[in-house]
Design a protein around this motif. Structure first.
Motif, PDB file in Angstrom:
ATOM      1  N   ARG A 138       0.822  -1.206   0.000  1.00 16.28           N
ATOM      2  CA  ARG A 138       0.000   0.000   0.000  1.00 16.28           C
ATOM      3  C   ARG A 138       0.852   1.250   0.000  1.00 16.28           C
ATOM      4  NH1 ARG A 138      -4.118  -0.724   4.683  1.00 16.28           N
ATOM      5  NH2 ARG A 138      -5.326  -2.473   3.927  1.00 16.28           N
ATOM      6  N   ASN A 149     -13.900  -9.029   9.696  1.00 15.32           N
ATOM      7  CA  ASN A 149     -13.724  -8.125   8.552  1.00 15.32           C
ATOM      8  C   ASN A 149     -12.227  -7.869   8.358  1.00 15.32           C
ATOM      9  OD1 ASN A 149     -16.587  -6.397   9.726  1.00 15.32           O
ATOM     10  ND2 ASN A 149     -16.499  -7.573   7.845  1.00 15.32           N
ATOM     11  N   GLY A 150     -11.795  -8.008   7.117  1.00 19.16           N
ATOM     12  CA  GLY A 150     -10.389  -7.753   6.807  1.00 19.16           C
ATOM     13  C   GLY A 150      -9.471  -8.935   7.064  1.00 19.16           C
ATOM     14  N   GLY A 164      -9.204 -11.533   5.275  1.00 19.41           N
ATOM     15  CA  GLY A 164      -8.644 -12.042   4.023  1.00 19.41           C
ATOM     16  C   GLY A 164      -9.524 -13.041   3.295  1.00 19.41           C
ATOM     17  N   LYS A 165     -10.805 -13.128   3.660  1.00 18.01           N
ATOM     18  CA  LYS A 165     -11.713 -14.104   3.035  1.00 18.01           C
ATOM     19  C   LYS A 165     -11.859 -13.849   1.537  1.00 18.01           C
ATOM     20  CE  LYS A 165     -15.126 -12.883   5.726  1.00 18.01           C
ATOM     21  NZ  LYS A 165     -14.441 -11.781   6.458  1.00 18.01           N
ATOM     22  N   SER A 166     -12.155 -12.593   1.186  1.00 12.40           N
ATOM     23  CA  SER A 166     -12.332 -12.279  -0.240  1.00 12.40           C
ATOM     24  C   SER A 166     -11.029 -12.448  -0.999  1.00 12.40           C
ATOM     25  CB  SER A 166     -12.845 -10.845  -0.407  1.00 12.40           C
ATOM     26  OG  SER A 166     -14.123 -10.716   0.163  1.00 12.40           O
ATOM     27  N   THR A 167      -9.921 -12.078  -0.373  1.00 15.00           N
ATOM     28  CA  THR A 167      -8.611 -12.238  -1.007  1.00 15.00           C
ATOM     29  C   THR A 167      -8.365 -13.714  -1.308  1.00 15.00           C
ATOM     30  OG1 THR A 167      -7.747 -10.314   0.168  1.00 15.00           O
ATOM     31  CG2 THR A 167      -6.126 -11.882  -0.667  1.00 15.00           C
ATOM     32  N   GLN A 187     -17.978 -10.562  -4.088  1.00 14.21           N
ATOM     33  CA  GLN A 187     -18.683  -9.795  -3.043  1.00 14.21           C
ATOM     34  C   GLN A 187     -19.400  -8.590  -3.660  1.00 14.21           C
ATOM     35  OE1 GLN A 187     -16.125  -8.847   0.293  1.00 14.21           O
ATOM     36  NE2 GLN A 187     -17.869  -8.293   1.573  1.00 14.21           N
TER      37      GLN A 187
HETATM   38  N1  LIG Z   1      -6.354  -4.382  -3.488  1.00 11.90           N
HETATM   39  C1  LIG Z   1      -5.929  -4.219  -2.238  1.00 11.90           C
HETATM   40  N2  LIG Z   1      -4.847  -3.441  -1.956  1.00 11.90           N
HETATM   41  C2  LIG Z   1      -4.400  -3.298  -0.708  1.00 11.90           C
HETATM   42  N3  LIG Z   1      -4.964  -3.881   0.370  1.00 11.90           N
HETATM   43  C3  LIG Z   1      -6.039  -4.659   0.168  1.00 11.90           C
HETATM   44  C4  LIG Z   1      -6.595  -4.866  -1.137  1.00 11.90           C
HETATM   45  N4  LIG Z   1      -7.652  -5.696  -1.040  1.00 11.90           N
HETATM   46  C5  LIG Z   1      -7.782  -5.981   0.271  1.00 11.90           C
HETATM   47  N5  LIG Z   1      -6.817  -5.366   0.996  1.00 11.90           N
HETATM   48  C6  LIG Z   1      -6.606  -5.495   2.459  1.00 11.90           C
HETATM   49  O1  LIG Z   1      -6.409  -6.867   2.747  1.00 11.90           O
HETATM   50  C7  LIG Z   1      -7.087  -7.229   3.946  1.00 11.90           C
HETATM   51  C8  LIG Z   1      -8.065  -8.365   3.658  1.00 11.90           C
HETATM   52  O2  LIG Z   1      -9.106  -7.912   2.809  1.00 11.90           O
HETATM   53  P1  LIG Z   1     -10.303  -8.844   2.342  1.00 11.90           P
HETATM   54  O3  LIG Z   1     -11.185  -8.016   1.487  1.00 11.90           O
HETATM   55  O4  LIG Z   1      -9.738 -10.074   1.769  1.00 11.90           O
HETATM   56  O5  LIG Z   1     -11.003  -9.176   3.745  1.00 11.90           O
HETATM   57  P2  LIG Z   1     -12.412  -9.897   4.066  1.00 11.90           P
HETATM   58  O6  LIG Z   1     -12.131 -10.944   5.086  1.00 11.90           O
HETATM   59  O7  LIG Z   1     -13.065 -10.315   2.807  1.00 11.90           O
HETATM   60  O8  LIG Z   1     -13.232  -8.724   4.768  1.00 11.90           O
HETATM   61  P3  LIG Z   1     -14.842  -8.416   4.792  1.00 11.90           P
HETATM   62  O9  LIG Z   1     -15.444  -9.327   5.825  1.00 11.90           O
HETATM   63  O10 LIG Z   1     -14.918  -6.991   5.213  1.00 11.90           O
HETATM   64  O11 LIG Z   1     -15.384  -8.638   3.413  1.00 11.90           O
HETATM   65  C9  LIG Z   1      -7.724  -5.959   4.479  1.00 11.90           C
HETATM   66  O12 LIG Z   1      -6.842  -5.387   5.410  1.00 11.90           O
HETATM   67  C10 LIG Z   1      -7.836  -5.085   3.248  1.00 11.90           C
HETATM   68  O13 LIG Z   1      -7.789  -3.748   3.597  1.00 11.90           O
END
Ligand SMILES: Nc1ncnc2c1ncn2[C@@H]1O[C@H](COP(=O)(O)OP(=O)(O)OP(=O)(O)O)[C@@H](O)[C@H]1O
Ligand SMILES: [Mg+2]
Length: 225
Positions: A30, A61-62, A64-67, A94
């Motif tokens: 970032r 939240n955050g 990393g599930k979506s990642t 999502q």
């Molecule tokens: N493209 C990106 N660039 C930089 N950081 C990112 C990016 N996408 C996600 N992140 C960061 O990576 C971390 C995990 O994000 P992710 O979206 O995978 O979480 P999540 O578990 O799906 O959350 P939620 O329950 O809110 O959907 C968070 O800290 C987010 O800010």
């Protein structure tokens, strides 16, 4: 719990898996120097999905599930680790990715082509999905005029169109009314019966019994719950 019908199978789970991930690592970068920061999101995730399994993926939240799901689908490359996929994959992101000027019908046609379905097969699947999720009356509506819940139905419908072996859903029912929510679980039940696998990111821990198994993402790793 193992999938029904797979219990007497002596094959090791790793060999039966329709989707398997090993040692997945992902760090986001970032900002720019000198304020550059690294966010270590996934730090060695292992998981496997057997045929007919409905698995929940939870975590704060955050976490990393979506990642992780993007890596599993192949929409995002990991820094380390391997993903093995078998058969066709359906993905429901999502945030729905749609073309705002196209109608629901036009989306199904477009995705049907992309999946290589015949027109006849696409139309049949489309009809069934409209009926199962109850949004046929929006067939000719442009997606920029749909409500959030109907857009989620289209998003799910497109992921289901080609009857994929593995279905990956990122918080699919966030915008659903209760009736649709129940229909959603009927659809998932039918897939389980047909030996199809489903991985669902969810915050509804009250519905734990609907899943065969729940995996939690914690400190960058997948742990059983
Ligand atoms: N493209 C990106 N660039 C930089 N950081 C990112 C990016 N996408 C996600 N992140 C960061 O990576 C971390 C995990 O994000 P992710 O979206 O995978 O979480 P999540 O578990 O799906 O959350 P939620 O329950 O809110 O959907 C968070 O800290 C987010 O800010
Ligand atoms: Mg997310």
């Amino acid at each position: 719990m193992a999938a029904v019908g797979a219990r007497h199978d002596d094959t090791p789970p790793g060999d039966r898996a329709v989707l398997a991930a090993a040692g997945i690592e992902k760090t986001y970068r970032r900002g720019v120097w000198p304020a550059r920061r690294w966010v270590r999101v996934l730090q060695g995730v292992d998981l496997a999905l057997a045929p007919g399994e409905v698995v929940g993926l939870v975590g704060e939240n955050g976490s990393g599930k979506s990642t992780l799901m993007k890596v599993l689908v192949g929409a995002l490359s990991a820094d380390a680790g391997t993903v093995t996929r078998r058969g066709r994959l359906g993905y429901c992101p999502q945030e729905p990715v749609v073309y705002e000027r196209l109608t629901c019908d036009e989306h199904f046609e477009l995705f049907g082509h992309a999946y290589g379905l015949t027109d006849q097969a696409e139309r049949r699947a489309r009809r069934e999905l409209y009926e199962a999720l109850g949004f046929e009356r929006y067939a000719a509506t442009r997606t920029d005029r749909l409500s959030g819940g109907t857009l989620s139905k289209l998003n799910l419908g497109l992921a289901l169109l080609a009857d994929p072996e593995v279905l990956l859903l990122d918080e699919p029912y966030a915008g659903f009314d209760f009736d649709t929510y129940l229909r959603f679980w009927e659809l998932v039940g039918e897939r389980r019966q047909a030996g199809r696998s489903v991985l669902i990111i969810s915050h509804f821990v009250t519905d734990e019994e609907r899943f065969d198994r729940i995996i939690e993402l914690r400190d960058g790793r997948a742990v059983p719950r």
